[in-house]
Design a protein around this motif. Sequence first.
Motif, PDB file in Angstrom:
ATOM      1  N   MET A 138       0.831  -1.211   0.000  1.00  0.00           N
ATOM      2  CA  MET A 138       0.000   0.000   0.000  1.00  0.00           C
ATOM      3  C   MET A 138       0.858   1.250   0.000  1.00  0.00           C
ATOM      4  O   MET A 138       0.597   2.201  -0.759  1.00  0.00           O
ATOM      5  CB  MET A 138      -0.939  -0.006   1.203  1.00  0.00           C
ATOM      6  N   TRP A 139       1.907   1.288   0.838  1.00  0.00           N
ATOM      7  CA  TRP A 139       2.748   2.492   0.897  1.00  0.00           C
ATOM      8  C   TRP A 139       3.482   2.697  -0.426  1.00  0.00           C
ATOM      9  O   TRP A 139       3.581   3.826  -0.909  1.00  0.00           O
ATOM     10  CB  TRP A 139       3.769   2.391   2.031  1.00  0.00           C
ATOM     11  N   GLU A 140       3.971   1.600  -0.997  1.00  0.00           N
ATOM     12  CA  GLU A 140       4.664   1.708  -2.282  1.00  0.00           C
ATOM     13  C   GLU A 140       3.730   2.246  -3.365  1.00  0.00           C
ATOM     14  O   GLU A 140       4.120   3.094  -4.176  1.00  0.00           O
ATOM     15  CB  GLU A 140       5.215   0.341  -2.703  1.00  0.00           C
ATOM     16  N   LEU A 141       2.497   1.759  -3.382  1.00  0.00           N
ATOM     17  CA  LEU A 141       1.550   2.187  -4.416  1.00  0.00           C
ATOM     18  C   LEU A 141       1.139   3.643  -4.221  1.00  0.00           C
ATOM     19  O   LEU A 141       1.006   4.395  -5.192  1.00  0.00           O
ATOM     20  CB  LEU A 141       0.321   1.279  -4.404  1.00  0.00           C
ATOM     21  N   LEU A 142       0.945   4.066  -2.984  1.00  0.00           N
ATOM     22  CA  LEU A 142       0.605   5.466  -2.719  1.00  0.00           C
ATOM     23  C   LEU A 142       1.702   6.387  -3.222  1.00  0.00           C
ATOM     24  O   LEU A 142       1.433   7.413  -3.858  1.00  0.00           O
ATOM     25  CB  LEU A 142       0.393   5.680  -1.218  1.00  0.00           C
ATOM     26  N   TYR A 143       2.941   6.024  -2.950  1.00  0.00           N
ATOM     27  CA  TYR A 143       4.058   6.882  -3.358  1.00  0.00           C
ATOM     28  C   TYR A 143       4.379   6.718  -4.837  1.00  0.00           C
ATOM     29  O   TYR A 143       4.765   7.685  -5.512  1.00  0.00           O
ATOM     30  CB  TYR A 143       5.295   6.552  -2.519  1.00  0.00           C
ATOM     31  N   SER A 144       4.225   5.516  -5.372  1.00  0.00           N
ATOM     32  CA  SER A 144       4.546   5.253  -6.777  1.00  0.00           C
ATOM     33  C   SER A 144       3.582   5.953  -7.729  1.00  0.00           C
ATOM     34  O   SER A 144       3.991   6.464  -8.770  1.00  0.00           O
ATOM     35  CB  SER A 144       4.512   3.748  -7.046  1.00  0.00           C
ATOM     36  N   SER A 145       2.294   5.980  -7.365  1.00  0.00           N
ATOM     37  CA  SER A 145       1.275   6.422  -8.314  1.00  0.00           C
ATOM     38  C   SER A 145       0.478   7.633  -7.846  1.00  0.00           C
ATOM     39  O   SER A 145      -0.424   8.083  -8.558  1.00  0.00           O
ATOM     40  CB  SER A 145       0.318   5.258  -8.613  1.00  0.00           C
ATOM     41  N   GLY A 146       0.788   8.155  -6.655  1.00  0.00           N
ATOM     42  CA  GLY A 146       0.138   9.383  -6.201  1.00  0.00           C
ATOM     43  C   GLY A 146      -1.346   9.237  -5.938  1.00  0.00           C
ATOM     44  O   GLY A 146      -2.110  10.184  -6.150  1.00  0.00           O
ATOM     45  N   LEU A 147      -1.773   8.070  -5.469  1.00  0.00           N
ATOM     46  CA  LEU A 147      -3.205   7.850  -5.244  1.00  0.00           C
ATOM     47  C   LEU A 147      -3.706   8.580  -4.003  1.00  0.00           C
ATOM     48  O   LEU A 147      -2.969   8.786  -3.039  1.00  0.00           O
ATOM     49  CB  LEU A 147      -3.488   6.354  -5.078  1.00  0.00           C
ATOM     50  N   ARG A 148      -4.961   8.967  -4.044  1.00  0.00           N
ATOM     51  CA  ARG A 148      -5.648   9.423  -2.843  1.00  0.00           C
ATOM     52  C   ARG A 148      -5.983   8.201  -1.987  1.00  0.00           C
ATOM     53  O   ARG A 148      -6.081   7.092  -2.496  1.00  0.00           O
ATOM     54  CB  ARG A 148      -6.934  10.161  -3.195  1.00  0.00           C
ATOM     55  N   LEU A 149      -6.206   8.437  -0.702  1.00  0.00           N
ATOM     56  CA  LEU A 149      -6.552   7.335   0.199  1.00  0.00           C
ATOM     57  C   LEU A 149      -7.833   6.648  -0.258  1.00  0.00           C
ATOM     58  O   LEU A 149      -7.911   5.410  -0.295  1.00  0.00           O
ATOM     59  CB  LEU A 149      -6.706   7.864   1.629  1.00  0.00           C
ATOM     60  N   SER A 150      -8.841   7.423  -0.620  1.00  0.00           N
ATOM     61  CA  SER A 150     -10.115   6.844  -1.052  1.00  0.00           C
ATOM     62  C   SER A 150      -9.950   6.006  -2.312  1.00  0.00           C
ATOM     63  O   SER A 150     -10.634   4.995  -2.502  1.00  0.00           O
ATOM     64  CB  SER A 150     -11.148   7.957  -1.303  1.00  0.00           C
TER      65      SER A 150
END
Length: 299
Positions: A138-150
């Motif tokens: 999850m942390w990698e994907l948030l930082y890799s792709s700039g996703l919002r939490l929702s």
Amino acid sequence: MDGLTAAIERYLAMLEHERRASPHTLKAYALDLRRVAAYCRGCGICRWQDLSEGAVRGYISERRRAGLSARSLQRELSALRGLCDFLFKARELEDNPVRRMRPPKAPRALPGTLKLEEIHALLDVTPASAWEVRDLAMWELLYSSGLRLSELVALDLADLAADKSLVRVRAGKGGKERVVPVGRCAREAIAAWLEIRPSCAALGENALFVSRRGRRMSSRGVQLRLLRWGRRLGSERRLHPHLLRHSFASHLLEASGDLRAVQELLGHADIATTQIYTHLDFQSLAKVYDQAHPRARRR
């Protein structure tokens, strides 16, 4: 249900079903509008048709005396302006009394970001359990792709490309979809999670990330896990998912200088929203200048 409340409920239903507003937005607007309605009743106003500019100014003054911040007052007036526009278009109001109101300007706060060494401290770890494998993905994907939490918690298995190089974001702000790339480290972390996910997920669960109960992760659950990781790593700041999105945008813009590309990746409807990251980049440049330029250094 009086006329004030009935109109609010109709407006919120329109936002939900026609404009696909998020649950967070609906909850905030409902709270703001009910507070305005309570003020109106206290002034003897029982219909939105009787709301005047003077009454709106009185509400603004009362809220400011109560210590409401400029940013919160902007949001409340935005909710009321939207409701009155809705009633005006439905020909239930002759004019929108909020249309000419100008809320106080709020100082534009720059989003916080993590330094690269802080990113590495968070992501360059060896997971000690299946749930830490999930967390790291999850942390990698948030930082890799700039996703919002929702957007992260709404992901299904089907949203991930077969080679894991792309992810389809279906729950974007305003109901907009976009496809974003997934970096190598994030692909590897997701692959590790997918290997053990079948033993963690409930039968028939489609969510990419699941909780200990085997069901889709909640936003609050993700927030608490990242907070726990930060404490365990001894981070000096309070880690939250949006911090990784901000860091993604700032680091990518600093390296590429391509504002339009960053806008598309973040899913911003207006490039002005993305431009705030140019200020972050400028701060970094200004710091280098102050340290390096012979006429800028202090004696």
